[in-house]
Design a protein around this motif. Structure first.
Motif, PDB file in Angstrom:
ATOM      1  N   SER B  10      25.696  32.628  -2.597  1.00  0.00           N
ATOM      2  CA  SER B  10      27.047  33.165  -2.785  1.00  0.00           C
ATOM      3  C   SER B  10      27.024  34.659  -2.530  1.00  0.00           C
ATOM      4  CB  SER B  10      27.554  32.857  -4.185  1.00  0.00           C
ATOM      5  OG  SER B  10      26.670  33.392  -5.131  1.00  0.00           O
ATOM      6  N   TYR B  11      28.158  35.145  -2.029  1.00  0.00           N
ATOM      7  CA  TYR B  11      28.311  36.574  -1.764  1.00  0.00           C
ATOM      8  C   TYR B  11      29.227  37.156  -2.830  1.00  0.00           C
ATOM      9  CZ  TYR B  11      26.308  35.398   2.743  1.00  0.00           C
ATOM     10  OH  TYR B  11      25.480  34.948   3.722  1.00  0.00           O
ATOM     11  N   PRO B  12      28.999  38.401  -3.179  1.00  0.00           N
ATOM     12  CA  PRO B  12      29.751  38.963  -4.302  1.00  0.00           C
ATOM     13  C   PRO B  12      31.263  38.989  -4.079  1.00  0.00           C
ATOM     14  CG  PRO B  12      28.277  40.611  -3.305  1.00  0.00           C
ATOM     15  CD  PRO B  12      27.955  39.294  -2.698  1.00  0.00           C
ATOM     16  N   ASP B  13      31.708  39.183  -2.823  1.00  0.00           N
ATOM     17  CA  ASP B  13      33.150  39.303  -2.643  1.00  0.00           C
ATOM     18  C   ASP B  13      33.792  38.002  -2.169  1.00  0.00           C
ATOM     19  OD1 ASP B  13      31.634  39.587  -0.434  1.00  0.00           O
ATOM     20  OD2 ASP B  13      32.539  41.446   0.280  1.00  0.00           O
ATOM     21  N   ALA B  14      33.033  36.898  -2.178  1.00  0.00           N
ATOM     22  CA  ALA B  14      33.610  35.620  -1.752  1.00  0.00           C
ATOM     23  C   ALA B  14      34.071  34.840  -2.984  1.00  0.00           C
ATOM     24  CB  ALA B  14      32.574  34.820  -0.973  1.00  0.00           C
TER      25      ALA B  14
END
Lengths: 296, 561, 354
Positions: B10-14
């Motif tokens: 997971s990406y922080p801004d997704a």
């Protein structure tokens, strides 16, 4: 914002000493005392033209000693390419100088260390692409590197004041750069003592300074002012947009992930394990979050 | 060789995880194909194999990825360079040096291999990929297919055990794609290389795959036998769809397998009706994804060719010359209302030059062009775009503002149209694009839709599109085909340049084939594409000699019989 | 043998010629240097984008001569008995410190200015020949390993620059599709944003490609080596700094001049060498020094030595012909013969392979 090129104390020291050598290399016609060994030969320009490449090599090696991350190198490459690509746009047209605003904005966004390297790589690339390598190149590289480094050291203003600050800096830096390069070319161009505008080896500093200014006035002042004006106008007009674009790029690039990882692992210690311990259970996580992204 | 154990990314801004709970094992010597819609995490999966995710991209990876026994948590990409070779989508963007030999040697230099070894491996790789003639050439002068083969070669010289390729053929014409895929096939068979490929153009790749991994995006990935997995996925090549329709078992993925099973279907179908009435009345496709609802064919569809209808666009003896290179050498063209023309041909055959010259912005060395009686090149750019619009190969070139809303507003302003015109056009093409999004962060399909909407805003009658299907998945292509159908039905003339034979079969009424700047074929789609194996769609290949072009046609015919 | 010559050899060769040019103002010698540089450049150059550099530098040299003479006419300088004509003298204020504008123009001064301009033009021609002959990209490969990162950045820049130009062109064309022909300063803004965004995306893709291909696999240096490198580098820089200022200041002790400069150079080079050890990579087909390189460099060395150490009887006195009073320049025998040696590179013709 993380700086893509960090300056460690050793690199900073090397930069400072190289600055002193640079001042001598540019300013020797003014600094020469009448009884100095160099005063009467024609060797001084040669000694400095050979000395500067070595100094630049050593300082650049020292700055990249910690290893430059691939993103920083790619960004350096792309910005240098940009400068080299748009430089011919201005050449030939009186004083339109399109490189400086890239240097100023690049140094501003990515910091002084990056700026110093950028000034060198940009001018070097441009010279390689156009076949313009010569004794003047190290002088140009050092001058451009100082311009970008200085932009990185400006106070951290934001908002509307920022472009104004940068524009003022650009104007001053362009003029100083022009004067410095004239200074380096002066003894080559007019030979010691041969005309009224030539430098007099070991003569009073003020006299030589007046002659230098007159030489600048007679040769390149138009170009220098043109450079200052174009750079200032470009910075004022494109600064806000390009700064935003550059900062977006810097944020997306998330420079220096190793440091980011350390910051993130300490911040998220509750749900992560350090990636350097291979034998933890398979459900463990690696978190590599760019610190700039986690800023609000 | 490659093992994913319960991997989530997971990406922080997704909003949600990009990959969740992937368990996957690819044994040595397999060619594994990763499929899924745009944004389903294919690239993330590929980049996790050599540790770029998360070491380079940031984000959180849980679980673990093992490649040849090495854990990517402890091995950053550079430490995996001797095990995994990665070939990115755009080979040119990944080149570090500028000549073929240097590029091939770059990885080995980084690994610190001794010079004799490098010399030997460069020679081997040049032979293996058929690059020996190009060894001293600057990379910028190579064609797309050659560049892609150099990129594969550059990854191979480090002798990796695993090769990972992200859409290796998406920018290539059919012939060049064959070259690249044949080279990969050889690696898998002769050198037992493990290959992981993500690709949208499944019709090109699926037949080579030993295993397919489908990333549904919102559920656990499905891995298994190519036919079975593709049949269940929303993205599948026509041959699989045809197999499903005909109920063949096992579901074929190659033309050869399908032809063996196709005898009864050929007999049942018989030749298609001459005017293809079925082609434009689509029925729901076998996979159940959305297609156009039934619409009767407009009269223009049956009257193709230069002699019929009122020509909107007419060009005579059109020539384009750059220096000594003649890109277009005397093309005559007449396109009428409601026509949907596809221009095909190898890379460098003059397709783009033709479109740009027709539009009037590009260079034209000789000849005449008229759009409704006016030469567009005589007009200023503003009035010109009201008559004839063009969507360039890189739709992003048209866009320069920071939000979708700003782009739409700007398009309305520069076209003197009431506010909201562009946005309305966009919503018809692809609804639900947020106003505030940065155009660069849109998916390929969304960005194309935005560029098309911008081009449509001044309401031109003629629309030109340059390579619009690059990077689009099958549902996005279907959607584009529908949008273009609708536009043509409204009286537009549409010309597009493309390599995508399946899309042409689905979309075009007329095909023009260019070679070295000259027209070598011009006629109704059915006749032109079935005449050449390179341009023929899978359905036509399977059902040859019967000239059926698309699965939809076959389905309609079966339903009415 | 179809390998191109080491680019460093060409630069040393040009440096040798330049050394000759800097030691003489004799127009015959200078003309000979220009001719030799031009002949070798045209004969030995390869099919590179830089191949035409010599011509560009030659033109630049002519401009320099023109400027030099114009300066003399306007500002005077060296005087002499033969007044050709006189310009009206413009009175300048006191602070001008003796700068004179206008006044008599003498033949002696004019010839002197011509000689000096010709000397500068000769140096430019030497540089131009080196630019035309040495493959700049291969010069980059010969940089010390300690500069690896920087040299990669330059390699990347040279690869990306043409792509950026092409990108800017396509963006400009695309802008015309939106109904605007953008010009002037606004064009910079409108074109720069898409081009830059594209360039930055490209830089990330490239960085990922570099990482995947093993960029940055550096050997960790032991602390002792790192400390040694640091000491050598900083010591070298300090040495160079002291040496430079020592040379400029006559009151400084002799040790602070040339010896300090030499010591600093040695230390700095040693620092570069130890620092290079951190980069653990090899070079594919490195440029090597062989007999041909030695021949090329040796020929220029002969030319330089023949000029520098020419005894007065064998032409040493003719190197700087007097201008007051004017006398016709004589051909200095030994230096001219030595100079002809610098034609030796022509004897090792290379095949025109890139």
């Amino acid at each position: 914002m993380t700086a893509p090129v960090r300056l460690r104390p050793r690199a900073t020291a090397a930069l400072v000493i190289s600055g002193a050598i640079g001042i001598a290399a540019f300013g020797w016609p003014l600094l020469l005392t009448p009884d100095a060994g160099l005063a009467h030969g024609t060797d001084a320009p040669w000694i400095f033209a050979l000395l500067l490449p070595l100094v630049l090599a050593v300082v650049l090696a020292e700055i990249s000693e910690g290893g430059m991350d691939s993103k920083a190198v790619a960004m350096l490459g792309v910005l240098s390419a940009l400068g080299a690509a748009i430089r011919p746009l201005g050449a030939g047209t009186a004083g339109i100088e399109t490189v400086f605003f890239v240097l100023v904005l690049g140094g501003r966004v990515f910091g002084p260390g990056f700026g110093f390297v950028l000034g060198n790589t940009m001018l070097f690339t441009s010279a390689l692409l156009t076949g313009g390598i010569g004794p003047w190149l190290p002088y140009q590289m050092l001058g451009a590197a100082w311009v970008a480094l200085g932009a990185g050291l400006l106070p951290p203003l934001r908002g509307r004041a920022e472009p104004v600050l940068l524009a003022a800096y650009s104007a001053a830096a362009s003029l100083v750069y022009g004067l410095l390069l004239n200074l380096s070319f002066w003894p080559f161009a007019l030979g010691a003592g041969s005309t009224g505008l030539s430098f007099q080896p070991g003569g009073p500093v003020v006299d030589n300074l007046v002659r230098l200014l007159a030489f600048s006035l007679a040769t390149s002042l138009g170009w220098d002012i043109g450079r200052a004006v174009t750079t200032t106008v470009l910075v004022l007009i494109t600064g806000p947009v390009l700064l935003r674009t550059l900062r977006r790029a810097a944020r997306k690039a998330a420079f220096d992930y190793d440091r980011g990882r350390r910051a993130a692992t300490s911040a998220n210690a509750s749900n992560t394990s350090a990636p350097t311990t291979p034998d933890t259970d398979s459900a463990s996580a690696i978190v590599i979050v760019d610190p700039s992204r986690s800023e609000p | 060789m490659i093992r994913f154990e319960n991997v989530s990314v997971s990406y922080p801004d997704a909003p949600g995880p990009t990959l969740s709970e992937v368990d996957l094992h690819v044994p040595e010597g397999e060619l594994c194909l990763v499929v899924g819609r745009t944004g389903s995490g294919k690239s993330t999966l590929l980049r996790a194999v050599n540790g770029l995710v998360p070491h380079f991209t940031g984000g959180t990876l849980t679980g673990r990825v093992l490649v040849d026994g090495r854990d990517t948590r402890t091995h950053p990409p550079r430490e995996l360079a001797d095990v995994v070779g990665l070939v990115a989508q755009d080979p040119q963007a990944g080149f570090v040096t500028d000549s073929v030999e240097d590029e091939l040697a770059y990885s080995m230099e980084s690994l610190g291999l001794p010079n004799p070894v490098m010399r030997k491996r460069v020679e081997e790789t040049l032979d293996l990929l058929g690059l020996a003639d190009l060894r001293h050439r600057p990379l910028a002068t190579l064609s797309g297919g050659q560049q892609q083969r150099v990129a594969v070669g550059a990854a191979l010289t480090a002798h990796p055990r695993v090769l990972v390729l992200d859409e290796p053929t998406s920018a290539l014409d059919p012939g060049a794609a064959e070259d690249v895929l044949a080279a990969l096939h050889r690696l898998v068979h002769d050198l037992a290389m493990t290959v992981l490929i993500a690709e949208h153009r499944l019709e090109r790749v699926a037949q080579y795959a030993d295993r397919v991994v489908w990333l549904p995006g919102d559920a656990k990935p499905v891995a298994g036998d190519p036919g079975e997995v593709l049949a269940g996925a929303p993205v599948a090549p026509p041959v699989v769809r045809l197999g499903q329709l005909a109920g063949w078992r096992p579901i074929p993925v190659s033309i050869r397998d399908a032809r063996r099973l196709a005898g009864p279907l050929r007999e049942q179908l018989g030749p298609p009706p001459t005017d293809h009435p079925a082609r434009h009345t689509a029925t729901p496709s076998p996979a159940g994804h959305r297609t156009r609802n039934g619409r009767t064919a407009p009269p223009a569809d049956t009257h193709t060719g230069p002699d019929n209808g009122t020509p909107l666009l007419r060009a005579e003896d059109l020539k384009v010359r750059y220096g000594t290179v003649e890109a277009v050498r005397g093309i005559d063209l007449s396109v009428g209302e409601g026509e949907r023309v596809a221009v095909m041909g190898r890379n460098g055959s003059g397709k783009s030059s033709l479109l740009w010259a027709l539009q009037g912005t590009g260079k034209r060395s000789a000849g005449t062009v008229s759009v409704n009686g006016t030469d567009p090149a005589d007009l200023k750019p503003g009035p010109r775009r009201r008559r004839i619009g063009l969507v360039p190969q890189q739709p992003a070139d048209l866009l320069y503002l920071h939000t979708v809303a700003a782009e739409c507003a700007q398009a309305d302003r520069e076209s003197d149209q009431p506010r909201g015109t562009c946005r309305a056009a966009l919503d018809r093409l692809t609804p639900d694009i947020p106003d505030r999004q940065h155009p660069r962060d849109l998916s390929e399909g969304q960005r194309l839709a935005l560029a098309l909407a911008v081009a449509l805003t001044p309401r031109p009658r003629v629309i030109l599109l340059d390579e619009p299907t690059r990077g689009l998945d099958y549902p996005a292509k279907t959607r584009l085909a529908e949008a273009l159908h609708t536009l043509a039905d409204e009286g537009h003339a549409i010309i597009l340049a493309t390599h995508d034979v399946e899309f042409v079969a689905e979309y075009a009424t007329r095909v023009i084939v260019l070679a070295e700047g000259e027209t070598v074929a011009d006629g109704p789609t059915g006749e032109v594409v079935t005449a050449s194996p390179t341009f023929s769609p899978q359905t036509a290949k399977v059902l040859a000699p019967l000239p059926w072009l698309t699965v939809t046609d076959v389905a309609t015919a079966l339903a009415t019989r | 043998m179809n390998r191109a010559l080491h680019p460093g050899a060409w630069w040393l060769w040009a440096l040798g010629l330049a050394a000759v040019g800097s030691r003489t103002t004799n127009p015959l010698m200078l003309g000979l240097v220009i001719a030799i540089a031009g002949f070798v450049a045209v004969t030995c150059r390869q099919d590179t984008p830089w191949a035409s550099s010599y011509g560009v530098f030659l033109k630049f040299g002519l401009v320099v001569i023109g400027i030099r003479v114009a300066f003399h006419v306007l500002l005077g300088g060296i005087g002499g008995p033969t007044v050709l004509f006189a310009l009206p003298e413009v009175p300048l204020p006191d602070w001008a410190r003796g700068i004179r504008l206008g006044g008599p123009v003498t033949a002696e001064g004019l010839v002197f200015a011509l000689y000096q301009g010709l000397q500068l033009a000769t140096l430019l021609c030497c540089v131009g020949a080196a630019n035309a002959l040495a493959n700049a990209k291969r010069l980059l490969r010969s940089l010390p390993a300690a500069l690896y990162e920087v040299s990669v950045a330059v390699v990347v820049a040279m690869t990306v620059a043409p792509q950026l130009v092409a990108g800017a062109r396509s963006v400009r064309r695309a802008r015309a599709l939106r109904g605007e022909a953008v010009r002037g300063i606004r064009a910079v803004k409108v074109l720069m944003v898409p081009v830059l965004e594209d360039a930055f995306e490209r830089s990330l893709v490239l960085a990922a490609a570099m990482d995947s291909r093993g960029y940055g696999r550096n050997a960790g240096l032991p602390t002792s080596t790192r400390l040694l490198t640091g000491a050598l580098v900083l010591g070298g820089l300090i040495g160079l700094c002291v040496g430079a200022y020592g040379l400029l200041d006559g009151s400084a002790p002799t040790v602070a001049g040339v010896p300090m400069l030499a010591l600093g150079t040695v230390l700095a080079v040693a620092g570069l060498r130890t620092g290079s050890r951190r980069v653990r990579r090899s070079r594919y087909r490195p440029d090597t020094w062989g007999a041909r390189e030695a021949l090329v460099v040796g020929s220029a060395l002969v030319a330089a030595l023949a000029t520098v150490f020419s005894p007065a009887g064998l032409g040493g006195s003719a190197l700087s012909p007097a201008t007051v009073p004017l006398e016709p320049p004589q051909l200095p025998l030994l230096p001219a013969l030595g100079l002809l040696c610098a034609l030796a590179p022509v004897l090792t013709p290379e095949r025109k392979t890139p």
